[in-house]
Write a protein that holds these residues in place. Structure first.
Motif, mmCIF file in Angstrom:
data_model
loop_
_atom_site.group_PDB
_atom_site.id
_atom_site.type_symbol
_atom_site.label_atom_id
_atom_site.label_comp_id
_atom_site.label_asym_id
_atom_site.label_seq_id
_atom_site.Cartn_x
_atom_site.Cartn_y
_atom_site.Cartn_z
ATOM 1 N N ARG A 167 0.836 -1.209 0.000
ATOM 2 C CA ARG A 167 0.000 0.000 0.000
ATOM 3 C C ARG A 167 0.863 1.249 0.000
ATOM 4 O O ARG A 167 0.597 2.201 -0.731
ATOM 5 C CB ARG A 167 -0.927 0.014 1.224
ATOM 6 C CG ARG A 167 -2.103 -0.920 1.123
ATOM 7 C CD ARG A 167 -3.115 -0.693 2.238
ATOM 8 N NE ARG A 167 -2.564 -0.792 3.578
ATOM 9 C CZ ARG A 167 -2.422 -1.923 4.257
ATOM 10 N NH1 ARG A 167 -2.799 -3.066 3.722
ATOM 11 N NH2 ARG A 167 -1.914 -1.918 5.474
ATOM 12 N N ARG A 168 1.902 1.241 0.801
ATOM 13 C CA ARG A 168 2.810 2.399 0.870
ATOM 14 C C ARG A 168 3.479 2.636 -0.477
ATOM 15 O O ARG A 168 3.576 3.756 -0.959
ATOM 16 C CB ARG A 168 3.859 2.174 1.961
ATOM 17 C CG ARG A 168 4.757 3.347 2.163
ATOM 18 C CD ARG A 168 5.695 3.109 3.340
ATOM 19 N NE ARG A 168 6.912 3.811 3.038
ATOM 20 C CZ ARG A 168 8.109 3.292 3.083
ATOM 21 N NH1 ARG A 168 8.296 2.051 3.445
ATOM 22 N NH2 ARG A 168 9.161 4.009 2.778
ATOM 23 N N ALA A 169 3.954 1.572 -1.113
ATOM 24 C CA ALA A 169 4.598 1.698 -2.419
ATOM 25 C C ALA A 169 3.617 2.236 -3.448
ATOM 26 O O ALA A 169 3.969 3.084 -4.267
ATOM 27 C CB ALA A 169 5.166 0.350 -2.869
ATOM 28 N N ALA A 170 2.376 1.768 -3.404
ATOM 29 C CA ALA A 170 1.360 2.249 -4.345
ATOM 30 C C ALA A 170 1.064 3.722 -4.099
ATOM 31 O O ALA A 170 0.924 4.499 -5.046
ATOM 32 C CB ALA A 170 0.089 1.421 -4.218
ATOM 33 N N ASP A 171 0.970 4.121 -2.833
ATOM 34 C CA ASP A 171 0.712 5.528 -2.492
ATOM 35 C C ASP A 171 1.836 6.439 -2.959
ATOM 36 O O ASP A 171 1.611 7.573 -3.345
ATOM 37 C CB ASP A 171 0.525 5.703 -0.980
ATOM 38 C CG ASP A 171 -0.775 5.106 -0.475
ATOM 39 O OD1 ASP A 171 -1.658 4.797 -1.314
ATOM 40 O OD2 ASP A 171 -0.897 4.930 0.751
ATOM 41 N N GLU A 172 3.064 5.919 -2.928
ATOM 42 C CA GLU A 172 4.228 6.710 -3.337
ATOM 43 C C GLU A 172 4.474 6.618 -4.834
ATOM 44 O O GLU A 172 5.403 7.214 -5.354
ATOM 45 C CB GLU A 172 5.469 6.246 -2.575
ATOM 46 C CG GLU A 172 5.396 6.525 -1.087
ATOM 47 C CD GLU A 172 6.558 5.924 -0.309
ATOM 48 O OE1 GLU A 172 7.408 5.239 -0.912
ATOM 49 O OE2 GLU A 172 6.601 6.138 0.912
ATOM 50 N N GLY A 173 3.659 5.828 -5.529
ATOM 51 C CA GLY A 173 3.823 5.681 -6.977
ATOM 52 C C GLY A 173 4.999 4.807 -7.349
ATOM 53 O O GLY A 173 5.448 4.800 -8.481
ATOM 54 N N GLY A 174 5.497 4.054 -6.410
ATOM 55 C CA GLY A 174 6.644 3.189 -6.670
ATOM 56 C C GLY A 174 6.209 1.856 -7.245
ATOM 57 O O GLY A 174 5.015 1.583 -7.388
ATOM 58 N N PRO A 175 7.175 1.003 -7.549
ATOM 59 C CA PRO A 175 6.848 -0.308 -8.104
ATOM 60 C C PRO A 175 6.188 -1.187 -7.056
ATOM 61 O O PRO A 175 6.421 -1.034 -5.863
ATOM 62 C CB PRO A 175 8.213 -0.879 -8.513
ATOM 63 C CG PRO A 175 9.193 -0.132 -7.689
ATOM 64 C CD PRO A 175 8.600 1.222 -7.409
ATOM 65 N N SER A 176 5.371 -2.096 -7.513
ATOM 66 C CA SER A 176 4.728 -3.048 -6.622
ATOM 67 C C SER A 176 5.777 -3.957 -6.014
ATOM 68 O O SER A 176 6.736 -4.349 -6.667
ATOM 69 C CB SER A 176 3.721 -3.876 -7.418
ATOM 70 O OG SER A 176 3.401 -5.064 -6.750
ATOM 71 N N VAL A 177 5.577 -4.324 -4.768
ATOM 72 C CA VAL A 177 6.514 -5.226 -4.121
ATOM 73 C C VAL A 177 6.520 -6.579 -4.821
ATOM 74 O O VAL A 177 7.526 -7.244 -4.894
ATOM 75 C CB VAL A 177 6.215 -5.356 -2.611
ATOM 76 C CG1 VAL A 177 4.931 -6.112 -2.370
ATOM 77 C CG2 VAL A 177 7.354 -6.006 -1.882
#
Length: 169
Positions: A150-160
C-alpha cells in the motif's frame, strides 16, 4: 501513559523486532548463497540474476533501474555474468538498438540451488517454533507485506510483487 504513547512504543518494539529479523534473514541469505555454490557470485550479481529471472528479456536500462544502479555499471555486471555463463544477451524483438538479457540454464540452476539451501535453513528454523507462533509470524508477515505494498502504491513506486527481487537483495 496515554493510549497513543503505548501504541507508539508497541510500534517501536515491532520495528526493532522487524529489523532484528531482517538481519537474521541476511545471515540466511549469505548461508544460502554459500551453500548453493554461488559464493563465486557477488551479492550484486545475485540480485541481477534474480531480476533477470522475474523480468525475462529485460534491457540494460530496466535492469539498472531495478538494481538502482547506473547503466555503465550494470553493463559491466552483465559482461561478468555472461562470461560466467549465467546470463545471455540477445537482440531485442522490438528494437534493433536494444539488447535483451536472459538467464542461461546455468543461471537458473544456480538460483534453484540457492533457493533450496535458503528454504532448508528457514524450514529448520520454523521447526523450532511452536505451531501457534508460526501462524502468528505468517499472519504478521502477510500484514507487513500488504502495508508495504500500500505504501509503495501511495508513493507511486513499483509493486513489491513486481520488484520483490530487488527489495530482497
Amino acid at each position: 501513559m496515554s493510549r497513543f504513547t503505548s501504541r507508539s512504543l508497541s510500534r517501536e518494539q515491532a520495528s526493532a523486532a522487524a529489523l532484528a529479523a531482517s538481519e537474521l534473514l541476511e545471515v540466511l541469505w549469505g548461508r544460502g548463497q554459500e551453500a548453493a555454490r554461488s559464493a563465486e557470485v557477488s551479492p550484486s550479481q545475485l540480485r541481477a540474476l534474480l531480476v533477470l529471472e522475474k523480468r525475462e528479456g529485460t534491457n540494460l536500462r530496466t535492469l539498472a533501474e531495478a538494481l538502482a544502479s547506473r547503466p555503465p555499471a550494470v553493463s559491466r555486471l552483465c559482461d561478468r555474468l555472461e562470461a560466467m555463463g549465467l546470463a545471455e544477451r540477445g537482440p531485442s524483438a522490438t528494437s534493433r538498438r536494444e539488447v535483451e538479457l536472459r538467464l542461461s540454464l546455468r543461471g537458473r540452476v544456480l538460483l534453484e540451488e540457492y533457493r533450496a539451501a535458503r528454504s532448508r535453513d528457514v524450514t529448520a528454523t520454523l521447526e523450532q517454533m511452536e505451531p501457534a507462533d508460526v501462524a502468528k509470524l505468517a499472519a504478521g508477515l502477510e500484514a507487513f507485506h500488504a502495508a508495504f505494498a500500500r505504501r509503495a502504491a501511495d508513493e507511486g513506486g513499483p509493486s513489491v510483487r513486481d520488484d520483490s527481487v530487488a527489495d530482497s537483495a
